[in-house]
Design an enzyme around this catalytic site. Structure first.
Site: not given
Lengths: 362, 79
Positions: B10, B13
């Site tokens: 994501c 991240c």
């Protein structure tokens, strides 16, 4: 602009002595209090400031179309942004009390009906991002949270969020906001309960059931100091308000500007109360669309002001932010297709019922 | 020291991976930075919110990207 912002970006260097840490907390609390006072002062005088700005400073004539549009914007835009900042900050702090681990402990082994109710309510206050849907799903299911209860959580978490509520409150009043929250919770509870009744456990991917999730300790299990909670709230403001403000402004511009340029009942024929098929159609269109609450609000605003029925529009909004194709694709890793289809079908049906209900009652 | 970044890719991240790389460079650490993207492995750690940061086997942050200052503290305290 807001004194609280300074606290978030203040350097917190490594190896500070406890003494200076305490001073740091104290100064942060003072900043937050000052910020709150400034917020309250501005907010309660906003209407006067806005009309002073439009009619005195810019010297516009009261009553002209442009002047009233501008006055609307100058009042609404700061109002909604200020409300958003306050609510996102408060919700950010509330969320530090509800980690997913804690929510899971509350839900594990619950009986279904009460579990569905709790899960929907916890879905509102537990931090959640649809990119974490899979680890969260496995973490819940493999530690004994029933499937239907897990779904109640997964439905409520994205659909009822602070941004949606503030925007609905700011643009359409508290009744619409409460209706949205109340019916959203009901859908999450009922749809989760139905999914649980249908006994669909066999459609969870096999590897998930063999998974023994670590019930692991993780950061945030211990007592969290208040300075961290405040920090978390300020981070949420930076993160969320920083991301959604253009959409909010766009929504208000639509509300202020479009007025008078598109025929008043332009949407009434297709999305008005008279068209019975409009609710299911709005839901069908809404499911593959993916947007956050802030992004969809300008559309909602435009539809409503042009004669679309409230129930139809709310159903559309719920379908867009509550049922998203990307989230279903992510969930495909852990769920077989029949379960995903059932899930979308049950939630979609719930949203359709709510749409008809609003159209009938209001 | 071993630094693991748990996340399925994501945006947050990636943001965490970037700021970890920067902190490691700034602090001049000898660290092995590993990205764990496998869901099995993430769930096995008991992590339910991504991204998570694991330093020498200990989970130090879950579901958020720590500020640069916090990150230096998390990494610096380990040497």
């Amino acid at each position: 602009m807001r004194p609280g912002d300074d606290a978030a970006s203040a350097p917190t260097g490594p190896g500070r002595a406890p003494m200076s840490r305490r001073c740091h907390l104290a100064s942060r609390v003072v900043l937050v209090l000052l910020g709150a006072a400034a917020w309250w002062f501005l907010y309660s005088n906003l209407e006067a400031i806005a009309s002073w700005f439009t009619y005195t400073l810019l010297g516009m004539t009261a009553g002209s179309r442009l002047a009233s549009a501008l006055a609307f914007f100058v009042y609404e835009a700061p109002k909604v942004l200020m409300l958003l900042t306050l609510v996102v900050f408060a919700v950010g702090i509330v969320r530090t009390f509800f980690t997913p681990e804690r929510t899971r402990r509350i839900l594990a082994g619950r009986r279904e009906t009460l579990g569905n109710v709790l899960a929907a309510l916890l879905g509102v206050v537990t931090p959640f991002c649809s990119c974490s849907a899979v680890p969260l799903f496995i973490g819940f299911v493999s530690t004994g949270v029933p499937l239907g209860v897990t779904f109640s959580f997964l439905i409520a978490a994205p659909m009822i969020n602070e941004v949606a509520l503030v925007l609905l409150f700011g643009l359409f009043g508290w009744k619409v906001a409460m209706l949205y929250m109340g019916t959203g919770l009901l859908i999450a509870m009922a749809a989760g309960w139905v999914v649980g009744r249908l006994k669909l456990e066999r459609w969870i991917e096999d590897w998930v059931r063999q998974q023994a999730a670590g019930t692991g300790h993780s950061a945030g299990e211990g007592p969290v100091p208040w300075s961290d909670r405040v920090h978390f709230g300020l981070d949420a403001v930076k993160d969320i308000v920083g991301k959604v403000w253009p959409y909010v402004l766009a929504g208000i511009v639509v509300g202020a500007g479009i007025h008078g340029y598109v025929p008043e009942n332009f949407m009434a024929a297709i999305m008005g109360k008279g068209a019975w098929w409009s609710v299911p159609l709005a839901v069908l269109i809404g499911i593959p669309m993916y947007s956050n609450a802030a992004g969809i609000l300008p559309v909602v605003q435009a539809l409503l002001s042009k004669g679309a029925a409230l129930g139809t529009v709310l159903a559309f909004m719920m379908a867009v932010i509550g049922l998203s194709l990307p989230e279903m694709i992510i969930l495909r890793k852990v769920l077989k297709i029949p379960l995903i289809v059932t899930f979308a079908g049950v939630v979609g049906a719930g949203i359709i019922v709510v749409g008809y209900l609003f159209n009938a009652v209001l | 020291m071993k630094i693991e970044i748990l996340g399925t890719g994501c945006p947050k991240c990636r943001a965490l991976a970037d700021s970890v790389a920067k902190a490691v460079a700034d602090l001049g650490l000898q660290a092995e930075v590993v990205k764990v993207t496998d869901i099995d492995a993430i769930v096995n750690r008991g992590v339910m919110l991504t991204p998570a940061l694991v330093v020498d086997g200990e989970i130090v942050a879950v579901g958020r990207v720590p500020s640069a200052g916090d990150l230096r503290k998390m990494l610096g305290g380990k040497e």
